[in-house]
Design an enzyme around this catalytic site. Sequence first.
Site, PDB file in Angstrom:
ATOM      1  N   LYS A 137       0.842  -1.210   0.000  1.00 10.88           N
ATOM      2  CA  LYS A 137       0.000   0.000   0.000  1.00 10.88           C
ATOM      3  C   LYS A 137       0.873   1.255   0.000  1.00 10.88           C
ATOM      4  O   LYS A 137       2.082   1.172   0.250  1.00 10.88           O
ATOM      5  CB  LYS A 137      -0.907  -0.021   1.219  1.00 10.88           C
ATOM      6  CG  LYS A 137      -0.168  -0.059   2.551  1.00 10.88           C
ATOM      7  CD  LYS A 137      -1.095  -0.413   3.704  1.00 10.88           C
ATOM      8  CE  LYS A 137      -0.341  -0.420   5.022  1.00 10.88           C
ATOM      9  NZ  LYS A 137      -1.185  -0.892   6.138  1.00 10.88           N
ATOM     10  N   ARG A 172     -10.425  -0.054  14.523  1.00  8.39           N
ATOM     11  CA  ARG A 172     -10.253   0.774  13.336  1.00  8.39           C
ATOM     12  C   ARG A 172     -11.228   0.214  12.314  1.00  8.39           C
ATOM     13  O   ARG A 172     -12.369   0.625  12.263  1.00  8.39           O
ATOM     14  CB  ARG A 172      -8.801   0.733  12.861  1.00  8.39           C
ATOM     15  CG  ARG A 172      -8.516   1.672  11.696  1.00  8.39           C
ATOM     16  CD  ARG A 172      -7.045   1.708  11.301  1.00  8.39           C
ATOM     17  NE  ARG A 172      -6.520   0.399  10.902  1.00  8.39           N
ATOM     18  CZ  ARG A 172      -5.294   0.209  10.424  1.00  8.39           C
ATOM     19  NH1 ARG A 172      -4.455   1.227  10.289  1.00  8.39           N
ATOM     20  NH2 ARG A 172      -4.883  -1.004  10.079  1.00  8.39           N
ATOM     21  N   TYR A 177      15.702  30.142  10.233  1.00  9.97           N
ATOM     22  CA  TYR A 177      14.532  30.855  10.745  1.00  9.97           C
ATOM     23  C   TYR A 177      14.526  30.922  12.271  1.00  9.97           C
ATOM     24  O   TYR A 177      14.914  29.967  12.954  1.00  9.97           O
ATOM     25  CB  TYR A 177      13.249  30.132  10.323  1.00  9.97           C
ATOM     26  CG  TYR A 177      12.873  30.331   8.868  1.00  9.97           C
ATOM     27  CD1 TYR A 177      12.597  31.596   8.375  1.00  9.97           C
ATOM     28  CD2 TYR A 177      12.776  29.241   8.023  1.00  9.97           C
ATOM     29  CE1 TYR A 177      12.239  31.771   7.041  1.00  9.97           C
ATOM     30  CE2 TYR A 177      12.415  29.400   6.695  1.00  9.97           C
ATOM     31  CZ  TYR A 177      12.145  30.669   6.204  1.00  9.97           C
ATOM     32  OH  TYR A 177      11.782  30.832   4.901  1.00  9.97           O
ATOM     33  N   MET A 185      11.535  24.612   3.956  1.00  7.23           N
ATOM     34  CA  MET A 185      10.726  23.874   2.981  1.00  7.23           C
ATOM     35  C   MET A 185      11.565  23.087   1.978  1.00  7.23           C
ATOM     36  O   MET A 185      11.295  21.913   1.701  1.00  7.23           O
ATOM     37  CB  MET A 185       9.798  24.830   2.230  1.00  7.23           C
ATOM     38  CG  MET A 185       8.834  24.118   1.294  1.00  7.23           C
ATOM     39  SD  MET A 185       7.789  25.233   0.352  1.00  7.23           S
ATOM     40  CE  MET A 185       6.699  25.860   1.615  1.00  7.23           C
TER      41      MET A 185
HETATM   42  C1  LIG Z   1      -0.391  -1.778   6.859  1.00  4.94           C
HETATM   43  C2  LIG Z   1      -0.981  -3.069   7.260  1.00  4.94           C
HETATM   44  C3  LIG Z   1      -0.187  -4.222   7.321  1.00  4.94           C
HETATM   45  C4  LIG Z   1       1.322  -4.177   7.211  1.00  4.94           C
HETATM   46  O1  LIG Z   1       1.810  -3.698   8.451  1.00  4.94           O
HETATM   47  P1  LIG Z   1       3.368  -3.552   8.741  1.00  4.94           P
HETATM   48  O2  LIG Z   1       3.416  -3.110  10.174  1.00  4.94           O
HETATM   49  O3  LIG Z   1       3.877  -2.501   7.823  1.00  4.94           O
HETATM   50  O4  LIG Z   1       4.007  -4.862   8.510  1.00  4.94           O
HETATM   51  C5  LIG Z   1      -0.820  -5.425   7.556  1.00  4.94           C
HETATM   52  N1  LIG Z   1      -2.160  -5.485   7.734  1.00  4.94           N
HETATM   53  C6  LIG Z   1      -2.955  -4.400   7.706  1.00  4.94           C
HETATM   54  C7  LIG Z   1      -4.415  -4.541   7.933  1.00  4.94           C
HETATM   55  C8  LIG Z   1      -2.397  -3.149   7.488  1.00  4.94           C
HETATM   56  O5  LIG Z   1      -3.176  -2.063   7.486  1.00  4.94           O
END
Ligand SMILES: *Cc1c(COP(=O)(O)O)cnc(C)c1O
Length: 386
Positions: free
Chosen positions: A48, A145, A267, A326
């Site tokens: 992802k 979640r 800054y 930046m």
């Molecule tokens: C992002 C995610 C993972 C991978 O998690 P890592 O800690 O990066 O290994 C696995 N399962 C779900 C549901 C996730 O959202």
Amino acid sequence: MTDFSIPFEDDLFASAGLRLTVDLTALTENWRDMARRSGAARAAAVVKADAYGVGIEDAGEALYLAGARDFFVATVDEGVTLRLYAPDARIFVLSGIWPGTERRFFENDLVPVISSDEQLAFWMAVLAEYGDYPCALHVDTGFNRLGLHIDDALALANDVSRPASFAPVLVMSHLACGDDPSHAMNQRQLESFRRVNAAYEGIDASLAASAGIFLGEDYHFDLTRPGISLYGGEAVSGMVNPMRPVATAEARVIQVRTVEAGETVSYGRALQLGRNSRLAIVSAGYADGYMRSQSSGGVPLRQTVPQGGQGFIAGHKVPVAGRITMDLTIFDITDLPENAVRAGEYVELFGKNMPLDEVARAAGTIGYEILTSMGLRHERRYVAEE
Ligand SMILES: *Cc1c(COP(=O)(O)O)cnc(C)c1O
């Protein structure tokens, strides 16, 4: 005299203000390592967020060629992109399915992860219209979640009235505290998930992300879901990280300047120099994900590392001087030999010499956020061992 003649062809990588090297051999070695640690379970690959910022096309293809056949993406778009590089893999979409996206799921052979009552109701309606199609069920075991309520998931498993076309191929859940092996929550979630696994007998089960794989065999079930470990990041707090670094970010020194003791830098005059100093000004800043919270002074949010971040150049770590801006960051190179650093050379921001998670700690965050915050303003190069 300096030769300022223009080369016939630009080498974009060699002249980039900010550049990222992605080591695909390290990536696939990390995946094989996590697959071994997963024991009898199959290891998926989580790609992802553009494969944690390193590029879903190249990373996805490399992982596919290394043998990964189960992938997790967050969105339908990511799944559509990945499909081109992972032709016969199973691709799970973690955010699930929404009205209007079903055609793209079917056309690209993507598996929705159903994780709420609404999605489940919609999915049943889709099945009534289109017929059999696989899905995954995400069951919440305490993360709060995404995920069906565990009682609803258990009831659904035994519901004789559910349509025959409803064919989950995976039940999954996600650990809240996997990065802390001593946390009691892990065992609680494991016990809840065992009930889910038992209710969905014959269907693959998945609980462990990277951290969960390190918790041991009990947590592995049929399929593991490593993400951050593949990209070299730290999954378990306080454990020596066994993974190979994958991404190396370097920013070019635009200018080296000498500054007298007593003067201030950047800054807010947040840093006053206590000695005559040499500073390297490099072309990366918070717009490139080099977070301002790593500044060496004047950022009240960060409490963990009072000195701020460090970069690596000429064989040494050098501290950030003053506030990160930046597009530019200033490093104090006074401790290096006089001519050790020249304009045009590169400071490593994170990577092989400057560990990702050390940078993350200095910024008050985690390696995941550093990797996924790089943005697009850099040249990228993929390397692999022959
Ligand atoms: C992002 C995610 C993972 C991978 O998690 P890592 O800690 O990066 O290994 C696995 N399962 C779900 C549901 C996730 O959202």
